[in-house]
Design a protein around this motif. Structure first.
Motif, PDB file in Angstrom:
ATOM      1  N   HIS A 191      22.193 154.787  55.981  1.00 34.27           N
ATOM      2  CA  HIS A 191      23.134 154.020  55.156  1.00 34.27           C
ATOM      3  C   HIS A 191      22.491 153.519  53.866  1.00 34.27           C
ATOM      4  O   HIS A 191      23.182 152.986  52.996  1.00 34.27           O
ATOM      5  CB  HIS A 191      23.682 152.819  55.944  1.00 34.27           C
ATOM      6  N   GLN A 192      21.190 153.691  53.712  1.00 33.50           N
ATOM      7  CA  GLN A 192      20.483 153.170  52.550  1.00 33.50           C
ATOM      8  C   GLN A 192      20.384 154.204  51.431  1.00 33.50           C
ATOM      9  O   GLN A 192      20.255 155.398  51.682  1.00 33.50           O
ATOM     10  CB  GLN A 192      19.073 152.722  52.947  1.00 33.50           C
ATOM     11  N   THR A 193      20.430 153.710  50.191  1.00 37.99           N
ATOM     12  CA  THR A 193      20.168 154.549  49.026  1.00 37.99           C
ATOM     13  C   THR A 193      18.841 154.122  48.421  1.00 37.99           C
ATOM     14  O   THR A 193      18.620 152.937  48.169  1.00 37.99           O
ATOM     15  CB  THR A 193      21.276 154.398  47.967  1.00 37.99           C
ATOM     16  N   VAL A 194      17.954 155.072  48.209  1.00 37.24           N
ATOM     17  CA  VAL A 194      16.659 154.786  47.605  1.00 37.24           C
ATOM     18  C   VAL A 194      16.762 155.022  46.100  1.00 37.24           C
ATOM     19  O   VAL A 194      17.153 156.105  45.656  1.00 37.24           O
ATOM     20  CB  VAL A 194      15.548 155.671  48.213  1.00 37.24           C
ATOM     21  N   LEU A 195      16.440 153.994  45.328  1.00 36.76           N
ATOM     22  CA  LEU A 195      16.480 154.072  43.870  1.00 36.76           C
ATOM     23  C   LEU A 195      15.067 154.287  43.351  1.00 36.76           C
ATOM     24  O   LEU A 195      14.186 153.455  43.592  1.00 36.76           O
ATOM     25  CB  LEU A 195      17.052 152.779  43.283  1.00 36.76           C
ATOM     26  N   GLY A 196      14.849 155.376  42.628  1.00 34.31           N
ATOM     27  CA  GLY A 196      13.535 155.677  42.095  1.00 34.31           C
ATOM     28  C   GLY A 196      13.510 155.537  40.584  1.00 34.31           C
ATOM     29  O   GLY A 196      14.290 156.191  39.878  1.00 34.31           O
ATOM     30  N   PHE A 197      12.628 154.680  40.078  1.00 34.83           N
ATOM     31  CA  PHE A 197      12.495 154.454  38.636  1.00 34.83           C
ATOM     32  C   PHE A 197      11.208 155.112  38.161  1.00 34.83           C
ATOM     33  O   PHE A 197      10.108 154.637  38.440  1.00 34.83           O
ATOM     34  CB  PHE A 197      12.487 152.954  38.331  1.00 34.83           C
ATOM     35  N   SER A 198      11.359 156.213  37.447  1.00 32.08           N
ATOM     36  CA  SER A 198      10.195 156.989  37.015  1.00 32.08           C
ATOM     37  C   SER A 198       9.492 156.325  35.836  1.00 32.08           C
ATOM     38  O   SER A 198      10.138 155.862  34.895  1.00 32.08           O
ATOM     39  CB  SER A 198      10.622 158.405  36.622  1.00 32.08           C
ATOM     40  N   ALA A 199       8.160 156.299  35.895  1.00 34.92           N
ATOM     41  CA  ALA A 199       7.358 155.782  34.789  1.00 34.92           C
ATOM     42  C   ALA A 199       7.089 156.865  33.751  1.00 34.92           C
ATOM     43  O   ALA A 199       6.478 156.607  32.724  1.00 34.92           O
ATOM     44  CB  ALA A 199       6.038 155.235  35.318  1.00 34.92           C
ATOM     45  N   LEU A 200       7.558 158.086  34.035  1.00 35.93           N
ATOM     46  CA  LEU A 200       7.335 159.224  33.148  1.00 35.93           C
ATOM     47  C   LEU A 200       8.669 159.876  32.805  1.00 35.93           C
ATOM     48  O   LEU A 200       9.659 159.723  33.525  1.00 35.93           O
ATOM     49  CB  LEU A 200       6.418 160.250  33.813  1.00 35.93           C
ATOM     50  N   PHE A 226      10.585 153.689  29.091  1.00 34.94           N
ATOM     51  CA  PHE A 226      10.141 153.150  27.801  1.00 34.94           C
ATOM     52  C   PHE A 226       9.359 154.178  26.980  1.00 34.94           C
ATOM     53  O   PHE A 226       8.388 153.850  26.309  1.00 34.94           O
ATOM     54  CB  PHE A 226       9.317 151.874  28.002  1.00 34.94           C
ATOM     55  N   GLY A 227       9.781 155.418  27.088  1.00 35.64           N
ATOM     56  CA  GLY A 227       9.172 156.458  26.273  1.00 35.64           C
ATOM     57  C   GLY A 227       8.107 157.272  26.964  1.00 35.64           C
ATOM     58  O   GLY A 227       7.640 158.269  26.425  1.00 35.64           O
ATOM     59  N   ARG A 238       8.284 140.732  27.372  1.00 35.39           N
ATOM     60  CA  ARG A 238       9.069 139.499  27.508  1.00 35.39           C
ATOM     61  C   ARG A 238       9.717 139.429  28.892  1.00 35.39           C
ATOM     62  O   ARG A 238       9.694 138.381  29.555  1.00 35.39           O
ATOM     63  CB  ARG A 238      10.144 139.446  26.417  1.00 35.39           C
ATOM     64  N   PHE A 239      10.280 140.549  29.348  1.00 33.92           N
ATOM     65  CA  PHE A 239      10.918 140.575  30.660  1.00 33.92           C
ATOM     66  C   PHE A 239       9.906 140.274  31.766  1.00 33.92           C
ATOM     67  O   PHE A 239      10.175 139.477  32.672  1.00 33.92           O
ATOM     68  CB  PHE A 239      11.563 141.947  30.918  1.00 33.92           C
ATOM     69  N   ILE A 240       8.729 140.923  31.709  1.00 36.04           N
ATOM     70  CA  ILE A 240       7.695 140.722  32.728  1.00 36.04           C
ATOM     71  C   ILE A 240       7.268 139.256  32.783  1.00 36.04           C
ATOM     72  O   ILE A 240       7.131 138.667  33.867  1.00 36.04           O
ATOM     73  CB  ILE A 240       6.482 141.637  32.449  1.00 36.04           C
ATOM     74  N   ASN A 241       7.082 138.650  31.619  1.00 37.06           N
ATOM     75  CA  ASN A 241       6.642 137.252  31.577  1.00 37.06           C
ATOM     76  C   ASN A 241       7.729 136.299  32.065  1.00 37.06           C
ATOM     77  O   ASN A 241       7.442 135.322  32.774  1.00 37.06           O
ATOM     78  CB  ASN A 241       6.198 136.882  30.157  1.00 37.06           C
ATOM     79  N   MET A 259      10.432 149.127  36.721  1.00 39.34           N
ATOM     80  CA  MET A 259      11.402 149.221  37.814  1.00 39.34           C
ATOM     81  C   MET A 259      12.328 148.007  37.823  1.00 39.34           C
ATOM     82  O   MET A 259      13.559 148.146  37.911  1.00 39.34           O
ATOM     83  CB  MET A 259      10.678 149.313  39.152  1.00 39.34           C
ATOM     84  N   MET A 260      11.763 146.814  37.731  1.00 43.41           N
ATOM     85  CA  MET A 260      12.591 145.614  37.796  1.00 43.41           C
ATOM     86  C   MET A 260      13.468 145.484  36.553  1.00 43.41           C
ATOM     87  O   MET A 260      14.607 145.026  36.640  1.00 43.41           O
ATOM     88  CB  MET A 260      11.712 144.371  37.971  1.00 43.41           C
ATOM     89  N   PHE A 261      12.959 145.875  35.405  1.00 48.34           N
ATOM     90  CA  PHE A 261      13.780 145.892  34.182  1.00 48.34           C
ATOM     91  C   PHE A 261      14.988 146.797  34.398  1.00 48.34           C
ATOM     92  O   PHE A 261      16.131 146.418  34.086  1.00 48.34           O
ATOM     93  CB  PHE A 261      12.941 146.391  33.007  1.00 48.34           C
ATOM     94  N   GLY A 262      14.751 147.982  34.924  1.00 47.46           N
ATOM     95  CA  GLY A 262      15.836 148.926  35.172  1.00 47.46           C
ATOM     96  C   GLY A 262      16.801 148.449  36.225  1.00 47.46           C
ATOM     97  O   GLY A 262      18.030 148.588  36.089  1.00 47.46           O
ATOM     98  N   LEU A 263      16.262 147.867  37.305  1.00 45.28           N
ATOM     99  CA  LEU A 263      17.112 147.376  38.382  1.00 45.28           C
ATOM    100  C   LEU A 263      18.043 146.275  37.892  1.00 45.28           C
ATOM    101  O   LEU A 263      19.248 146.272  38.189  1.00 45.28           O
ATOM    102  CB  LEU A 263      16.237 146.857  39.531  1.00 45.28           C
ATOM    103  N   PHE A 264      17.513 145.353  37.100  1.00 40.12           N
ATOM    104  CA  PHE A 264      18.348 144.271  36.575  1.00 40.12           C
ATOM    105  C   PHE A 264      19.408 144.814  35.618  1.00 40.12           C
ATOM    106  O   PHE A 264      20.549 144.328  35.598  1.00 40.12           O
ATOM    107  CB  PHE A 264      17.471 143.225  35.874  1.00 40.12           C
TER     108      PHE A 264
END
Length: 306
Positions: A191-200, A226-227, A238-241, A259-264
């Motif tokens: 029932h779970q969806t895994v969300l993957g946020f690529s750093a590349l 982010f490129g 700013r988001f991390i801080n 990942m957290m930037f994208g999730l939010f």
């Protein structure tokens, strides 16, 4: 360090501080496993180190770049577990920068021998001819690939999830080589969806995931890279801080911060089902903050708070 079962705490985020609306978000604090071998690096190395011990190998060799979390973790684990370690490092010019590079200096302090090669040679790191040359230079060794991903690493990453994570609707993780998310997908509930946020850039990890699991209950995006790898801007800093100030949880700039930037952003854009329970996995990597702050300082950009 690797012999017993390792469970980590699940830390809920304050829904009012973060204005989460109908969403409930918690973080799996894999970063707290060990001060130097944390997060997915601990999970990936666990069964590889146990296998090296079973084979009675005394030396572990692996690969990485200038600020590699993997290099730092292998060096620290080798020191603690009594293995000699060798790091094949991408970029010959780095040989003269060891003392000013926090990651490489740490690896050396743990006893790791560094072997610097050109970027063109580095690209052939998994070819038999290059590995033969390495054995001529260093003798026999147990090889762990760049980033640590192999079958044993995926097995270790499966252990991030447990009965305590089964009630969540989404499992969120950052993605590099694809090993961590492969283990998480394998261990996830149907029932779970895994969300993957690529750093590349690119979705090249899909073919890697398919090597380890036939399950398809995942989504992979590079929209928040982010490129590209190790790239960052003032918005992300700013988001991390701000996240750290509100939650007390530090994020690294290459993986968990993105990942957290994208999730939010996905929650704000209603791209996830409302009233969902979301578990974000903190994969560690905090050692990379010092190196990134060096780069930010050189560009006169704000620093990441630790």
């Amino acid at each position: 360090m690797f012999s017993s079962e390792t469970l980590t705490k699940i830390q809920p985020l304050d829904s009012k501080k973060f204005e989460l609306g109908s969403y409930s978000v918690s973080m799996l604090r894999e970063d707290e496993i060990h001060p130097f071998v944390s997060g997915n690096k601990f999970r990936k190395l666990k069964y590889n180190f146990l296998e090296a011990s079973r084979l009675e190998m005394s030396t572990i060799l692996t690969f990485g770049g200038a600020y590699s979390n993997h290099i730092a973790a292998v060096a620290a684990a080798g020191k603690q577990q009594g293995f000699k370690t060798i790091g094949v490092i991408r970029g010959e010019e780095l040989a003269s920068q060891i003392t000013t590079n926090p990651t490489l200096a740490f690896a050396v302090s743990c006893g790791m021998k560094l072997h610097f090669v050109s970027r063109s040679i580095y690209r052939s790191k998994m070819e038999a001819s290059f590995q033969k040359r390495l054995k001529e230079l260093f003798g026999s060794f147990y090889l762990i690939p760049e980033g640590g991903t192999n079958q044993l690493a995926v097995r270790g990453c499966e252990e991030m999830l447990s009965v305590h994570t089964a009630s969540f609707d989404y499992i969120s993780t950052c993605v590099g080589t694809g090993g961590t998310i492969s283990g998480i997908i394998k261990a996830s509930e149907m029932h779970q969806t895994v969300l993957g946020f690529s750093a590349l850039k690119g979705a090249f990890q899909i073919s890697e995931i398919e090597k380890y699991t036939p399950k398809t209950n995942f989504q992979l995006t590079d929209a928040y890279c982010f490129g590209g790898y190790a790239k960052i801007d003032e918005d992300l800093v700013r988001f991390i801080n701000e996240f750290h100030a509100r939650s007390g949880i530090p994020l690294d700039p290459v993986y968990t911060g993105k990942m957290m930037f994208g999730l939010f952003d996905m929650m704000k854009s209603k791209k996830l089902k409302e009233n969902s329970r979301i578990l974000a996995i903190h994969t560690g990597g905090l050692q990379g903050i010092d190196g990134m702050n060096q780069k930010l300082k050189n560009k006169n950009l704000p620093q990441i708070n630790k």
